[in-house]
Design a protein around this motif. Structure first.
Motif, PDB file in Angstrom:
ATOM      1  N   LEU A  18       2.283  11.634   5.701  1.00 30.41           N
ATOM      2  CA  LEU A  18       1.793  12.681   4.559  1.00 30.41           C
ATOM      3  C   LEU A  18       0.602  11.881   3.833  1.00 30.41           C
ATOM      4  CD1 LEU A  18       4.452  14.499   3.082  1.00 30.41           C
ATOM      5  CD2 LEU A  18       2.759  15.440   4.312  1.00 30.41           C
ATOM      6  N   LEU A  19       0.944  10.582   3.597  1.00 31.78           N
ATOM      7  CA  LEU A  19      -0.137   9.918   2.673  1.00 31.78           C
ATOM      8  C   LEU A  19      -1.414   9.742   3.727  1.00 31.78           C
ATOM      9  CD1 LEU A  19      -0.785   8.117   0.159  1.00 31.78           C
ATOM     10  CD2 LEU A  19       0.192   6.110   1.293  1.00 31.78           C
ATOM     11  N   MET A  20      -1.247   9.266   4.936  1.00 29.00           N
ATOM     12  CA  MET A  20      -2.248   9.066   5.723  1.00 29.00           C
ATOM     13  C   MET A  20      -2.978  10.121   5.932  1.00 29.00           C
ATOM     14  SD  MET A  20      -0.338   6.547   8.605  1.00 29.00           S
ATOM     15  CE  MET A  20      -1.466   6.814   9.714  1.00 29.00           C
ATOM     16  N   THR A  21      -2.523  11.467   6.000  1.00 29.34           N
ATOM     17  CA  THR A  21      -3.172  12.784   6.375  1.00 29.34           C
ATOM     18  C   THR A  21      -3.977  13.367   5.087  1.00 29.34           C
ATOM     19  OG1 THR A  21      -1.413  13.583   7.592  1.00 29.34           O
ATOM     20  CG2 THR A  21      -2.903  15.096   6.633  1.00 29.34           C
ATOM     21  N   SER A  22      -3.382  13.008   3.971  1.00 26.22           N
ATOM     22  CA  SER A  22      -4.135  13.102   2.706  1.00 26.22           C
ATOM     23  C   SER A  22      -5.438  12.003   2.421  1.00 26.22           C
ATOM     24  CB  SER A  22      -2.927  12.665   1.375  1.00 26.22           C
ATOM     25  OG  SER A  22      -3.735  12.963   0.249  1.00 26.22           O
ATOM     26  N   ALA A  25      -8.034  13.500   4.770  1.00 25.33           N
ATOM     27  CA  ALA A  25      -8.897  14.796   4.262  1.00 25.33           C
ATOM     28  C   ALA A  25      -9.804  14.309   3.004  1.00 25.33           C
ATOM     29  CB  ALA A  25      -7.681  15.609   3.555  1.00 25.33           C
ATOM     30  N   ASN A  26      -9.120  13.451   2.436  1.00 28.08           N
ATOM     31  CA  ASN A  26     -10.086  12.842   1.110  1.00 28.08           C
ATOM     32  C   ASN A  26     -11.283  12.055   1.430  1.00 28.08           C
ATOM     33  OD1 ASN A  26     -10.183  13.084  -1.731  1.00 28.08           O
ATOM     34  ND2 ASN A  26      -9.912  10.875  -1.746  1.00 28.08           N
ATOM     35  N   GLY A 179     -14.966  20.535  -1.122  1.00 27.02           N
ATOM     36  CA  GLY A 179     -14.371  20.790  -2.058  1.00 27.02           C
ATOM     37  C   GLY A 179     -12.763  21.243  -1.473  1.00 27.02           C
ATOM     38  N   THR A 180     -12.834  21.967  -0.594  1.00 27.06           N
ATOM     39  CA  THR A 180     -11.567  22.382   0.118  1.00 27.06           C
ATOM     40  C   THR A 180     -10.564  21.425   0.493  1.00 27.06           C
ATOM     41  OG1 THR A 180     -12.822  24.670   0.599  1.00 27.06           O
ATOM     42  CG2 THR A 180     -10.528  24.030   1.674  1.00 27.06           C
ATOM     43  N   LEU A 181     -11.453  20.559   1.189  1.00 27.44           N
ATOM     44  CA  LEU A 181     -10.540  19.285   1.861  1.00 27.44           C
ATOM     45  C   LEU A 181      -9.966  18.397   0.795  1.00 27.44           C
ATOM     46  CD1 LEU A 181     -13.000  18.189   4.581  1.00 27.44           C
ATOM     47  CD2 LEU A 181     -10.619  18.966   4.971  1.00 27.44           C
ATOM     48  N   ILE A 182     -10.936  18.231  -0.303  1.00 29.42           N
ATOM     49  CA  ILE A 182     -10.001  17.588  -1.398  1.00 29.42           C
ATOM     50  C   ILE A 182      -8.823  18.219  -2.163  1.00 29.42           C
ATOM     51  CG2 ILE A 182     -10.518  16.300  -3.625  1.00 29.42           C
ATOM     52  CD1 ILE A 182     -13.497  16.005  -2.743  1.00 29.42           C
ATOM     53  N   PHE A 183      -9.068  19.558  -2.222  1.00 30.92           N
ATOM     54  CA  PHE A 183      -7.839  20.442  -2.601  1.00 30.92           C
ATOM     55  C   PHE A 183      -6.587  20.188  -1.939  1.00 30.92           C
ATOM     56  CE2 PHE A 183      -5.606  24.555  -2.942  1.00 30.92           C
ATOM     57  CZ  PHE A 183      -5.154  24.373  -4.248  1.00 30.92           C
ATOM     58  N   ILE A 184      -6.788  20.205  -0.567  1.00 32.70           N
ATOM     59  CA  ILE A 184      -5.851  20.146   0.402  1.00 32.70           C
ATOM     60  C   ILE A 184      -5.126  18.774   0.320  1.00 32.70           C
ATOM     61  CG2 ILE A 184      -5.067  20.079   2.966  1.00 32.70           C
ATOM     62  CD1 ILE A 184      -7.406  22.035   3.558  1.00 32.70           C
TER      63      ILE A 184
END
Length: 410
Positions: A18-22, A25-26, A179-184
């Motif tokens: 999850l951390l890697m996915t976040s 995305a960021n 902005g959408t990717l940062i929100f995800i």
């Protein structure tokens, strides 16, 4: 035993995934944002100075907030801090999209919103760095750190090219997706499980506020490691001037700019994958300094190149060498720091990193406005090499570090 642990075993940690996915995305969002802001600012101003000013504006909040955010990261829930910071960052980026769609965007509004993004990112950085040691076990931490770096570099490769392509549809499209990717990314952070952190029992005082600085001053090898990043990358900030190279020297347009920005990440991804598969076992200090020297040499090569392919090769080498020193430095600092201090130490470390990156961009833009883009990058590459050799003399213990190991609690 730790050297026998496979990447598959490490990746069985769901929170790490999850951390890697976040992070992917960021990081993808940030890379797209960087290309769009750089190209739009240069289109509006035709000024190298304003390209550098974007970096300075991102850096200013870091100076103002460093001590505060480190203290916050050591006293409050790190996941909640990251979540809140990314929500603010997403809102700021979406306001750029809104401005583009409604026609009021200009250089002043871009700089103001970039300042807000920089402030939000200042709160996000230290807890993000301090979170990983609480997600994985100590024996797999070096390999996990390399894996996180590897996945982040994957986003760095895709992001600039994607940003360059989407910019053809308009900067508002890039900002909306960013902005959408940062929100995800912010939502994913909430689902990460962490091991119980050490209890923070210190009372609030000036002493605890400045504890990160005091700790670093008491450990010359840590001071040497993070200051090496500061001065080496400060002088080697060629990436800030890539819009000029793409527009005036190589004549390759916004998509070509995206490819140039992706080239360092391709080298970094390949090297970080190698480091994840074959972690460094000895002579890490010498390896780090060698990598910094190659970073400087690649910068010199890029500065003098008028060939698109040679420029890409130089940036590829630059990225590969940079990720070696980054993985060593970041892993070493986290392993040398107790958990109760990681937020404050990470905040100081992030200040040094921000100084080298954002202030380095301003230095490059300012120097380019004085001497031209090519001399500015050339001087920076030579400066990086000089810094590496000087730091070998000033911090001999850093040069002779053999292995990466967690400091034993006293």
């Amino acid at each position: 035993m730790s050297s026998e642990i496979s990447n598959l075993t490490v990746l069985q940690n769901k929170s790490l995934l999850l951390l890697m996915t976040s992070r992917v995305a960021n990081t993808l969002a940030f890379q797209m944002l960087t290309v769009a802001v750089g190209w739009q600012m240069y289109s509006l101003t035709q000024s190298a100075f304003y390209l550098g000013l974007v970096g300075l504006i991102q850096f200013l909040p870091m100076i103002l907030l460093t001590l505060v955010v480190g203290h916050v990261a050591d006293r409050w829930d790190r996941k909640l801090i990251i979540f809140s910071s990314q929500l603010v960052e997403a809102a700021a980026v979406l306001s750029l999209a809104f401005g583009c769609y409604h026609g009021w965007i200009n250089k002043e509004s871009i700089l103001f919103i970039i300042f807000c993004i920089g402030a939000a990112n200042s709160f996000q950085g230290p807890p993000m760095q301090a979170l990983l040691p609480n997600v994985v076990e100590e024996e797999v931490f070096p390999r996990a750190a390399a894996l996180v770096a590897s996945t982040s570099q994957f986003a760095v490769i895709i992001g600039p090219g994607l940003g360059g392509i989407l910019y053809a549809l308009g900067p508002g499209v890039v900002y909306s997706l960013t902005g959408t990717l940062i929100f995800i990314s912010s939502i994913l952070i909430l689902f990460i499980s962490v091991r119980k952190e050490q209890v923070k029992t210190e009372s609030k005082s000036l002493k605890t506020l400045f504890a990160g600085i005091s700790f670093i001053k008491s450990r010359p090898v840590i001071l040497g490691a993070i200051s090496l990043d500061l001065f080496a990358v400060l002088f080697g900030g060629a990436t800030a001037l890539l819009p000029i190279y793409a527009s005036k020297i190589l004549n390759i347009g916004s998509f070509g700019l995206g490819i140039l920005r992706s080239a360092p990440a391709v080298g970094a991804l390949l090297m970080s994958a190698i480091l994840a598969r074959y972690p460094l076992k000895k002579n890490v200090g010498r390896t780090m300094f060698t990598a910094v020297i190659f970073f400087g040499l690649a910068t010199v090569l890029f500065s003098l190149s008028t060939s698109y392919l040679l420029s890409i090769l130089a940036l590829f080498i630059l990225g590969a060498s940079d990720v070696i020193s980054v993985v060593i430095r970041s892993t070493f600092v986290q392993m040398e720091t107790p958990d109760t201090m990681r937020g404050r130490v990470s905040s100081v470390n992030m200040l040094f990193i921000g100084t080298s990156n954002q202030l380095g961009e301003f230095e490059s833009g300012l120097t380019a406005s004085w001497f031209g883009a090519v001399p500015a990058v050339l001087i920076g590459g030579i400066g990086t090499i000089v810094v590496a050799f000087l730091w070998m003399k000033l911090f001999p213990d850093l040069l002779h570090i053999d292995k990466l190991e967690f400091r034993k609690s006293s």
